[in-house]
Design an enzyme around this catalytic site. Sequence first.
Site, PDB file in Angstrom:
ATOM      1  N   LYS A  66       0.812  -1.231   0.000  1.00 32.12           N
ATOM      2  CA  LYS A  66       0.000   0.000   0.000  1.00 32.12           C
ATOM      3  C   LYS A  66       0.843   1.278   0.000  1.00 32.12           C
ATOM      4  O   LYS A  66       0.414   2.300  -0.519  1.00 32.12           O
ATOM      5  CB  LYS A  66      -0.957   0.017   1.197  1.00 32.12           C
ATOM      6  CG  LYS A  66      -2.091  -0.987   1.085  1.00 32.12           C
ATOM      7  CD  LYS A  66      -3.056  -0.855   2.253  1.00 32.12           C
ATOM      8  CE  LYS A  66      -4.091  -1.956   2.217  1.00 32.12           C
ATOM      9  NZ  LYS A  66      -5.082  -1.835   3.293  1.00 32.12           N
ATOM     10  N   ASP A 102      -9.962   2.632   2.603  1.00 32.02           N
ATOM     11  CA  ASP A 102     -10.070   1.857   3.863  1.00 32.02           C
ATOM     12  C   ASP A 102     -10.772   2.658   4.957  1.00 32.02           C
ATOM     13  O   ASP A 102     -11.691   2.162   5.608  1.00 32.02           O
ATOM     14  CB  ASP A 102      -8.680   1.443   4.358  1.00 32.02           C
ATOM     15  CG  ASP A 102      -8.052   0.356   3.510  1.00 32.02           C
ATOM     16  OD1 ASP A 102      -8.784  -0.493   2.972  1.00 32.02           O
ATOM     17  OD2 ASP A 102      -6.806   0.348   3.382  1.00 32.02           O
ATOM     18  N   GLY A 127      -4.023   0.587  18.294  1.00 32.01           N
ATOM     19  CA  GLY A 127      -3.195   0.254  17.134  1.00 32.01           C
ATOM     20  C   GLY A 127      -2.872   1.526  16.366  1.00 32.01           C
ATOM     21  O   GLY A 127      -3.647   2.494  16.402  1.00 32.01           O
ATOM     22  N   ALA A 128      -1.718   1.529  15.714  1.00 31.85           N
ATOM     23  CA  ALA A 128      -1.285   2.731  14.979  1.00 31.85           C
ATOM     24  C   ALA A 128      -0.609   2.350  13.673  1.00 31.85           C
ATOM     25  O   ALA A 128       0.209   3.112  13.152  1.00 31.85           O
ATOM     26  CB  ALA A 128      -0.354   3.569  15.854  1.00 31.85           C
ATOM     27  N   GLY A 129      -0.944   1.188  13.128  1.00 29.69           N
ATOM     28  CA  GLY A 129      -0.365   0.737  11.858  1.00 29.69           C
ATOM     29  C   GLY A 129      -1.134   1.309  10.674  1.00 29.69           C
ATOM     30  O   GLY A 129      -1.874   2.296  10.796  1.00 29.69           O
ATOM     31  N   ALA A 131      -3.722   0.275   8.978  1.00 26.82           N
ATOM     32  CA  ALA A 131      -5.182   0.297   9.067  1.00 26.82           C
ATOM     33  C   ALA A 131      -5.639   1.453   9.953  1.00 26.82           C
ATOM     34  O   ALA A 131      -6.564   2.189   9.607  1.00 26.82           O
ATOM     35  CB  ALA A 131      -5.684  -1.033   9.617  1.00 26.82           C
ATOM     36  N   ASN A 151      -1.118   2.598  21.360  1.00 32.13           N
ATOM     37  CA  ASN A 151      -0.409   1.542  20.630  1.00 32.13           C
ATOM     38  C   ASN A 151       0.650   0.887  21.503  1.00 32.13           C
ATOM     39  O   ASN A 151       1.209   1.525  22.395  1.00 32.13           O
ATOM     40  CB  ASN A 151       0.255   2.140  19.376  1.00 32.13           C
ATOM     41  CG  ASN A 151       0.716   1.073  18.402  1.00 32.13           C
ATOM     42  OD1 ASN A 151      -0.007   0.110  18.163  1.00 32.13           O
ATOM     43  ND2 ASN A 151       1.900   1.218  17.859  1.00 32.13           N
ATOM     44  N   THR A 153       3.583   0.202  20.689  1.00 28.15           N
ATOM     45  CA  THR A 153       4.759   1.063  20.529  1.00 28.15           C
ATOM     46  C   THR A 153       4.257   2.508  20.572  1.00 28.15           C
ATOM     47  O   THR A 153       3.750   3.036  19.576  1.00 28.15           O
ATOM     48  CB  THR A 153       5.444   0.778  19.174  1.00 28.15           C
ATOM     49  OG1 THR A 153       5.640  -0.632  19.046  1.00 28.15           O
ATOM     50  CG2 THR A 153       6.775   1.505  19.064  1.00 28.15           C
ATOM     51  N   TYR A 218     -11.799  -9.721  10.639  1.00 29.29           N
ATOM     52  CA  TYR A 218     -13.062 -10.383  10.273  1.00 29.29           C
ATOM     53  C   TYR A 218     -12.967 -11.909  10.239  1.00 29.29           C
ATOM     54  O   TYR A 218     -13.967 -12.570   9.948  1.00 29.29           O
ATOM     55  CB  TYR A 218     -13.603  -9.842   8.940  1.00 29.29           C
ATOM     56  CG  TYR A 218     -12.691 -10.030   7.760  1.00 29.29           C
ATOM     57  CD1 TYR A 218     -11.791  -9.039   7.402  1.00 29.29           C
ATOM     58  CD2 TYR A 218     -12.732 -11.195   7.003  1.00 29.29           C
ATOM     59  CE1 TYR A 218     -10.941  -9.203   6.324  1.00 29.29           C
ATOM     60  CE2 TYR A 218     -11.899 -11.369   5.930  1.00 29.29           C
ATOM     61  CZ  TYR A 218     -11.010 -10.379   5.600  1.00 29.29           C
ATOM     62  OH  TYR A 218     -10.161 -10.557   4.538  1.00 29.29           O
TER      63      TYR A 218
HETATM   64  P1  ATR Z   1      -1.883  -2.955   9.444  1.00 30.26           P
HETATM   65  O1  ATR Z   1      -1.565  -2.325   8.129  1.00 30.26           O
HETATM   66  O2  ATR Z   1      -2.777  -4.169   9.297  1.00 30.26           O
HETATM   67  O3  ATR Z   1      -2.400  -1.988  10.457  1.00 30.26           O
HETATM   68  P2  ATR Z   1       0.739  -2.919  10.670  1.00 30.26           P
HETATM   69  O4  ATR Z   1       1.043  -1.616  10.022  1.00 30.26           O
HETATM   70  O5  ATR Z   1       1.783  -3.963  10.726  1.00 30.26           O
HETATM   71  O6  ATR Z   1      -0.523  -3.603   9.977  1.00 30.26           O
HETATM   72  O7  ATR Z   1       0.209  -2.599  12.167  1.00 30.26           O
HETATM   73  C1  ATR Z   1      -0.166  -3.612  13.030  1.00 30.26           C
HETATM   74  C2  ATR Z   1      -0.684  -2.990  14.345  1.00 30.26           C
HETATM   75  O8  ATR Z   1      -0.991  -4.040  15.267  1.00 30.26           O
HETATM   76  C3  ATR Z   1       0.320  -2.095  15.069  1.00 30.26           C
HETATM   77  O9  ATR Z   1      -0.372  -1.102  15.799  1.00 30.26           O
HETATM   78  C4  ATR Z   1       0.995  -3.095  16.013  1.00 30.26           C
HETATM   79  O10 ATR Z   1       1.628  -2.517  17.124  1.00 30.26           O
HETATM   80  P3  ATR Z   1       3.178  -1.989  17.024  1.00 30.26           P
HETATM   81  O11 ATR Z   1       3.125  -0.680  16.284  1.00 30.26           O
HETATM   82  O12 ATR Z   1       3.600  -1.865  18.433  1.00 30.26           O
HETATM   83  O13 ATR Z   1       3.914  -3.056  16.264  1.00 30.26           O
HETATM   84  C5  ATR Z   1      -0.201  -3.885  16.456  1.00 30.26           C
HETATM   85  N1  ATR Z   1       0.112  -5.215  16.978  1.00 30.26           N
HETATM   86  C6  ATR Z   1       0.468  -6.312  16.282  1.00 30.26           C
HETATM   87  N2  ATR Z   1       0.654  -7.368  17.109  1.00 30.26           N
HETATM   88  C7  ATR Z   1       0.383  -6.916  18.374  1.00 30.26           C
HETATM   89  C8  ATR Z   1       0.383  -7.526  19.677  1.00 30.26           C
HETATM   90  N3  ATR Z   1       0.684  -8.825  19.844  1.00 30.26           N
HETATM   91  N4  ATR Z   1       0.041  -6.750  20.733  1.00 30.26           N
HETATM   92  C9  ATR Z   1      -0.265  -5.446  20.576  1.00 30.26           C
HETATM   93  N5  ATR Z   1      -0.278  -4.820  19.386  1.00 30.26           N
HETATM   94  C10 ATR Z   1       0.048  -5.537  18.298  1.00 30.26           C
END
Ligand code: ATR
Length: 279
Positions: A66, A102, A127-129, A131, A151, A153, A218
């Site tokens: 993306k 999205d 979450g802050a990735g 999505a 998040n 992180t 989902y």
């Molecule tokens: P996407 O595009 O699907 O959002 P991504 O950019 O890899 O994928 O982001 C994944 C998100 O899930 C992030 O917020 C990640 O937290 P980090 O930024 O700390 O990596 C979070 N995430 C993934 N596994 C996790 C876990 N076991 N516990 C908490 N947060 C998690």
Amino acid sequence: MTRRAGIIGHPVAHSLSPAFQSAAFAHCGLDVAYERWDTPSEALAGRIVNLRSAEYLGANVTIPHKEAVIPLIDELGGQSARVRAVNTIVNRNGRLFGFNTDGPGFVAALKNEARWDPAGRSVLLVGAGGAARGIAFALAEAKAATIAISNRTPARAARLAGDVGAPAIAVDAGAGLSGYDCVVNCTSVGMEGSAAPQAVSFDVSNLREDALVVDIVYVPEATPVLAAARARGLKTLGGLPMLVYQGALSFELWTGVGAPVDVMFEAARKALSERGRAS
Ligand code: ATR
């Protein structure tokens, strides 16, 4: 001439998009073949160049491309430049336009499926990735009063809040959830096949009784956090509506025709249940 569209990602074998996009094209009498285009990173540039020829309507883009497609296309529309992610490419006479549906798909799912308008409401994104980025920008556009981002992180949450600007703020979700009207799991926690399929990314026990709990995951339909919320009697929304609505918005960008959302839902649910039986 049969025109072509498809999903570019790696892997794409499990994508539901071919099922519900094909159903939509057929329902509208449009001669379009929607294909799976499994594309490793080294093949991405060539795949995008192909889209410029007249037979292609465009494409969807998914993990992990993306962001990588951005320098390969000509113009960015909607919020995609600020989100820094493109999930939809439209071929207009050989010029490629990128969009991100999205976040708008998420807001459409909130409004149309949960009957919940984020305007003036306080929403927590866990979450802050990628999505979460799309969702945060779309919630700001939909006039949410507060978009709190928490998040694992924390620096990533702070960066996203800074990128969106007011009303987005970075928070520590451990500080309590009773102040939110809606909490959204934007992580992969609770997803089948992930490292933490049984886990929840936040505790629903302190939420207000009128709060809405949303999971963008989902598979399974009843993720651990949704199951916990339902056990408490809270209102919930799963991830399938967001998936379908982002696809419906892509369909409209490609065709200029209103998407047959009900047809797309039916096809997505059928494909999901068939996949469940096959695995
Ligand atoms: P996407 O595009 O699907 O959002 P991504 O950019 O890899 O994928 O982001 C994944 C998100 O899930 C992030 O917020 C990640 O937290 P980090 O930024 O700390 O990596 C979070 N995430 C993934 N596994 C996790 C876990 N076991 N516990 C908490 N947060 C998690």
